[in-house]
Design a protein around this motif. Structure first.
Motif, PDB file in Angstrom:
ATOM      1  N   MET A 274       0.805  -1.218   0.000  1.00 55.21           N
ATOM      2  CA  MET A 274       0.000   0.000   0.000  1.00 55.21           C
ATOM      3  C   MET A 274       0.843   1.275   0.000  1.00 55.21           C
ATOM      4  O   MET A 274       0.557   2.198  -0.785  1.00 55.21           O
ATOM      5  CB  MET A 274      -0.962  -0.012   1.194  1.00 55.21           C
ATOM      6  N   PRO A 275       1.890   1.419   0.844  1.00 54.31           N
ATOM      7  CA  PRO A 275       2.694   2.653   0.774  1.00 54.31           C
ATOM      8  C   PRO A 275       3.346   2.864  -0.587  1.00 54.31           C
ATOM      9  O   PRO A 275       3.419   3.998  -1.079  1.00 54.31           O
ATOM     10  CB  PRO A 275       3.746   2.458   1.877  1.00 54.31           C
ATOM     11  N   PHE A 276       3.799   1.778  -1.208  1.00 56.17           N
ATOM     12  CA  PHE A 276       4.427   1.906  -2.529  1.00 56.17           C
ATOM     13  C   PHE A 276       3.404   2.343  -3.571  1.00 56.17           C
ATOM     14  O   PHE A 276       3.689   3.196  -4.419  1.00 56.17           O
ATOM     15  CB  PHE A 276       5.060   0.574  -2.920  1.00 56.17           C
ATOM     16  N   VAL A 277       2.198   1.781  -3.523  1.00 53.06           N
ATOM     17  CA  VAL A 277       1.152   2.155  -4.479  1.00 53.06           C
ATOM     18  C   VAL A 277       0.745   3.616  -4.284  1.00 53.06           C
ATOM     19  O   VAL A 277       0.557   4.364  -5.250  1.00 53.06           O
ATOM     20  CB  VAL A 277      -0.060   1.217  -4.340  1.00 53.06           C
ATOM     21  N   ILE A 278       0.624   4.048  -3.026  1.00 49.77           N
ATOM     22  CA  ILE A 278       0.260   5.443  -2.753  1.00 49.77           C
ATOM     23  C   ILE A 278       1.353   6.381  -3.259  1.00 49.77           C
ATOM     24  O   ILE A 278       1.072   7.459  -3.799  1.00 49.77           O
ATOM     25  CB  ILE A 278       0.014   5.629  -1.249  1.00 49.77           C
ATOM     26  N   THR A 279       2.613   5.976  -3.097  1.00 52.31           N
ATOM     27  CA  THR A 279       3.712   6.784  -3.627  1.00 52.31           C
ATOM     28  C   THR A 279       3.644   6.875  -5.142  1.00 52.31           C
ATOM     29  O   THR A 279       3.905   7.938  -5.724  1.00 52.31           O
ATOM     30  CB  THR A 279       5.054   6.183  -3.197  1.00 52.31           C
ATOM     31  N   MET A 280       3.319   5.767  -5.801  1.00 48.57           N
ATOM     32  CA  MET A 280       3.161   5.793  -7.255  1.00 48.57           C
ATOM     33  C   MET A 280       2.042   6.755  -7.663  1.00 48.57           C
ATOM     34  O   MET A 280       2.195   7.540  -8.610  1.00 48.57           O
ATOM     35  CB  MET A 280       2.865   4.385  -7.757  1.00 48.57           C
ATOM     36  N   PHE A 281       0.913   6.705  -6.957  1.00 50.55           N
ATOM     37  CA  PHE A 281      -0.187   7.615  -7.259  1.00 50.55           C
ATOM     38  C   PHE A 281       0.228   9.075  -7.041  1.00 50.55           C
ATOM     39  O   PHE A 281      -0.084   9.958  -7.850  1.00 50.55           O
ATOM     40  CB  PHE A 281      -1.402   7.287  -6.395  1.00 50.55           C
ATOM     41  N   THR A 282       0.934   9.328  -5.936  1.00 52.69           N
ATOM     42  CA  THR A 282       1.351  10.699  -5.620  1.00 52.69           C
ATOM     43  C   THR A 282       2.313  11.241  -6.667  1.00 52.69           C
ATOM     44  O   THR A 282       2.294  12.436  -6.988  1.00 52.69           O
ATOM     45  CB  THR A 282       2.017  10.733  -4.234  1.00 52.69           C
ATOM     46  N   SER A 283       3.160  10.371  -7.224  1.00 49.94           N
ATOM     47  CA  SER A 283       4.181  10.823  -8.175  1.00 49.94           C
ATOM     48  C   SER A 283       3.592  11.299  -9.495  1.00 49.94           C
ATOM     49  O   SER A 283       4.282  11.977 -10.261  1.00 49.94           O
ATOM     50  CB  SER A 283       5.181   9.696  -8.433  1.00 49.94           C
ATOM     51  N   VAL A 284       2.358  10.931  -9.797  1.00 49.07           N
ATOM     52  CA  VAL A 284       1.751  11.338 -11.071  1.00 49.07           C
ATOM     53  C   VAL A 284       0.543  12.248 -10.847  1.00 49.07           C
ATOM     54  O   VAL A 284      -0.287  12.410 -11.743  1.00 49.07           O
ATOM     55  CB  VAL A 284       1.343  10.100 -11.914  1.00 49.07           C
ATOM     56  N   LYS A 285       0.433  12.829  -9.664  1.00 44.96           N
ATOM     57  CA  LYS A 285      -0.633  13.787  -9.380  1.00 44.96           C
ATOM     58  C   LYS A 285      -0.095  15.206  -9.460  1.00 44.96           C
ATOM     59  O   LYS A 285       1.102  15.454  -9.313  1.00 44.96           O
ATOM     60  CB  LYS A 285      -1.226  13.549  -7.982  1.00 44.96           C
ATOM     61  N   SER A 286      -0.995  16.137  -9.660  1.00 43.26           N
ATOM     62  CA  SER A 286      -0.627  17.554  -9.609  1.00 43.26           C
ATOM     63  C   SER A 286      -0.688  18.041  -8.167  1.00 43.26           C
ATOM     64  O   SER A 286      -1.332  17.435  -7.309  1.00 43.26           O
ATOM     65  CB  SER A 286      -1.585  18.377 -10.481  1.00 43.26           C
ATOM     66  N   MET A 287      -0.019  19.168  -7.906  1.00 46.96           N
ATOM     67  CA  MET A 287      -0.036  19.721  -6.544  1.00 46.96           C
ATOM     68  C   MET A 287      -1.430  20.187  -6.152  1.00 46.96           C
ATOM     69  O   MET A 287      -1.822  20.094  -4.988  1.00 46.96           O
ATOM     70  CB  MET A 287       0.953  20.882  -6.442  1.00 46.96           C
ATOM     71  N   ASP A 288      -2.188  20.685  -7.119  1.00 46.31           N
ATOM     72  CA  ASP A 288      -3.562  21.112  -6.813  1.00 46.31           C
ATOM     73  C   ASP A 288      -4.408  19.935  -6.348  1.00 46.31           C
ATOM     74  O   ASP A 288      -5.180  20.042  -5.384  1.00 46.31           O
ATOM     75  CB  ASP A 288      -4.202  21.746  -8.048  1.00 46.31           C
ATOM     76  N   GLU A 289      -4.232  18.794  -7.009  1.00 50.68           N
ATOM     77  CA  GLU A 289      -4.993  17.613  -6.614  1.00 50.68           C
ATOM     78  C   GLU A 289      -4.557  17.106  -5.252  1.00 50.68           C
ATOM     79  O   GLU A 289      -5.377  16.633  -4.456  1.00 50.68           O
ATOM     80  CB  GLU A 289      -4.826  16.512  -7.665  1.00 50.68           C
ATOM     81  N   LEU A 290      -3.270  17.211  -4.955  1.00 46.31           N
ATOM     82  CA  LEU A 290      -2.783  16.770  -3.648  1.00 46.31           C
ATOM     83  C   LEU A 290      -3.276  17.676  -2.529  1.00 46.31           C
ATOM     84  O   LEU A 290      -3.642  17.190  -1.448  1.00 46.31           O
ATOM     85  CB  LEU A 290      -1.249  16.731  -3.648  1.00 46.31           C
ATOM     86  N   MET A 291      -3.267  18.979  -2.772  1.00 44.28           N
ATOM     87  CA  MET A 291      -3.657  19.924  -1.737  1.00 44.28           C
ATOM     88  C   MET A 291      -5.166  19.942  -1.507  1.00 44.28           C
ATOM     89  O   MET A 291      -5.640  20.109  -0.381  1.00 44.28           O
ATOM     90  CB  MET A 291      -3.176  21.328  -2.094  1.00 44.28           C
ATOM     91  N   MET A 292      -5.921  19.780  -2.568  1.00 42.44           N
ATOM     92  CA  MET A 292      -7.378  19.892  -2.465  1.00 42.44           C
ATOM     93  C   MET A 292      -8.039  18.576  -2.075  1.00 42.44           C
ATOM     94  O   MET A 292      -9.089  18.570  -1.439  1.00 42.44           O
ATOM     95  CB  MET A 292      -7.965  20.375  -3.799  1.00 42.44           C
ATOM     96  N   GLY A 293      -7.424  17.459  -2.453  1.00 41.01           N
ATOM     97  CA  GLY A 293      -8.044  16.176  -2.180  1.00 41.01           C
ATOM     98  C   GLY A 293      -7.686  15.647  -0.802  1.00 41.01           C
ATOM     99  O   GLY A 293      -6.550  15.776  -0.340  1.00 41.01           O
ATOM    100  N   ARG A 294      -8.660  15.083  -0.123  1.00 45.51           N
ATOM    101  CA  ARG A 294      -8.431  14.488   1.186  1.00 45.51           C
ATOM    102  C   ARG A 294      -8.148  12.993   1.098  1.00 45.51           C
ATOM    103  O   ARG A 294      -7.496  12.440   1.967  1.00 45.51           O
ATOM    104  CB  ARG A 294      -9.654  14.726   2.083  1.00 45.51           C
ATOM    105  N   ARG A 295      -8.653  12.364   0.066  1.00 46.73           N
ATOM    106  CA  ARG A 295      -8.435  10.922  -0.103  1.00 46.73           C
ATOM    107  C   ARG A 295      -7.145  10.714  -0.899  1.00 46.73           C
ATOM    108  O   ARG A 295      -7.159  10.558  -2.109  1.00 46.73           O
ATOM    109  CB  ARG A 295      -9.631  10.305  -0.823  1.00 46.73           C
ATOM    110  N   TRP A 296      -6.034  10.723  -0.176  1.00 51.34           N
ATOM    111  CA  TRP A 296      -4.733  10.644  -0.832  1.00 51.34           C
ATOM    112  C   TRP A 296      -4.428   9.252  -1.365  1.00 51.34           C
ATOM    113  O   TRP A 296      -3.454   9.060  -2.084  1.00 51.34           O
ATOM    114  CB  TRP A 296      -3.642  11.053   0.163  1.00 51.34           C
TER     115      TRP A 296
END
Length: 272
Positions: free
Chosen positions: A19-41
Motif C-alpha cells: 500500500m505505501p508503494f502504491v500510494i507513492t506511485m499515485f502521488t508521483s503522477v498527481k498535480s499539486m492542486d490535486e494533492l492539496m485539495m483532495g483528502r483521499r490521498w
C-alpha cells in the motif's frame, strides 16, 4: 480450508505491505492542486502528470547523484564481500586460540546501534582526513557491513565437507589456492545472495552519507532527494517521483539476480 485461509491472509498481508508503494506511485503522477485539495490521498490520480519525473530528474540533479551512489555502492559491496570471505574462511577452517573470541566480536558489533557511533565516526573521519570524500564513506560501509557478512559466510562455509580441503592439502595446494579455487566457487550462491542484500542496504543508506558527506558533488541519491524540499512548501509529487526513480535500481538488481538470491538462501537446507 487451512490452505484457503493461508492464501487469504497472505494476500491481505501483501496488499498491506504494498500500500505505501502504491500510494507513492499515485502521488508521483498527481498535480499539486490535486494533492492539496483532495483528502483521499489513496485514490488514483484524476489526471496523469508524468512530467513530475522529468522535473525530479532535472531539478534534483539525479544523474550526478546516481553516479555518486554507484561509485560508493559498488566498491563497498565488493570490498565487504572480499574481506568477509577471507575472514569467514579463516574462522571456519582454522582452529586457533582466539577464533571464537573474534567471531563473538563480529557478532557483538552487529548488535551495537548505529546511533551510538555517529559522533565517534564523525570525529574519526576528520582526524584521518577522509571526511567529505568517497573513500571515507566506502571504508565505513565496508567496516560496518563486515560483521554480518563474515558471520553469514562463516556459517555457510561450515557446511562444506572437510574432506575436500584435506584432499587439496594432500595434493600440495596452499591456503590461498584452496580459498581461491575451492572455497569461492562453492560459496558463489551465498555471496550472490549476500551481495544483493548489501547492494540494497548501501544504495538506500541515508544516515552515514548524511554524517560523512557535506559537499554536493559527493552526495548519493538519497541525500539528493532532500534538494526537492522547498523552504516554505514541498512538492510532494515531485519528491515521490524522485523516490520512485531512486528505488528503480535496487529493484532491477533484485529482479535480475533473484534466482541466485533464492538459491543462496535455500542451498544446504536439504541433505542428499
Amino acid at each position: 480450508m487451512k490452505r484457503t485461509l493461508f492464501y487469504i491472509f497472505a494476500t491481505l498481508l501483501v496488499l498491506v505491505w504494498l500500500m505505501p508503494f502504491v500510494i507513492t506511485m499515485f502521488t508521483s503522477v498527481k498535480s499539486m492542486d490535486e494533492l492539496m485539495m483532495g483528502r483521499r490521498w489513496w485514490e488514483p490520480p484524476k489526471e496523469l502528470r508524468f512530467e513530475n519525473y522529468a522535473t525530479a530528474w532535472q531539478d534534483a540533479n539525479m544523474g550526478r547523484y546516481f553516479m555518486n551512489t554507484f561509485i560508493i555502492t559498488v566498491p563497498s559491496v565488493l570490498g565487504a564481500l572480499f574481506l568477509s570471505s577471507l575472514g569467514a574462511f579463516a574462522l571456519a577452517w582454522y582452529d586457533f586460540r582466539l577464533s571464537k573470541t573474534i567471531l563473538m566480536i563480529f557478532v557483538g558489533g552487529m548488535l551495537i546501534p548505529f546511533q551510538m557511533l555517529l559522533i565517534p565516526v564523525y570525529r574519526m573521519s576528520i582526524s584521518f582526513g577522509i571526511y567529505d570524500s568517497y573513500i571515507g564513506v566506502i571504508l565505513f560501509h565496508i567496516a560496518f557491513q563486515l560483521g554480518f557478512c563474515t558471520f553469514f559466510l562463516r556459517n555457510f562455509m561450515k557446511t562444506i565437507p572437510a574432506s575436500i580441503f584435506d584432499a587439496a592439502m594432500i595434493d600440495g595446494a596452499g591456503h590461498f589456492l584452496i580459498y581461491r579455487r575451492i572455497v569461492l566457487p562453492l560459496v558463489v550462491p551465498a555471496m550472490a545472495a549476500l551481495g544483493i542484500l548489501e547492494f540494497t542496504w548501501i544504495w538506500n543508506d541515508y544516515l552515514w552519507s548524511l554524517i560523512l558527506i557535506q559537499s554536493d558533488r559527493f552526495k548519493p541519491v538519497t541525500l539528493g532527494l532532500v534538494n526537492l524540499q522547498g523552504q516554505w512548501i514541498t512538492s510532494w509529487n515531485v519528491m515521490a517521483a524522485g523516490s520512485i526513480i531512486a528505488a528503480v535500481v535496487p529493484l532491477v538488481v533484485f529482479l535480475l539476480f533473484q534466482r541466485y538470491f533464492i538459491e543462496g538462501l535455500t542451498v544446504g537446507s536439504v541433505k542428499g
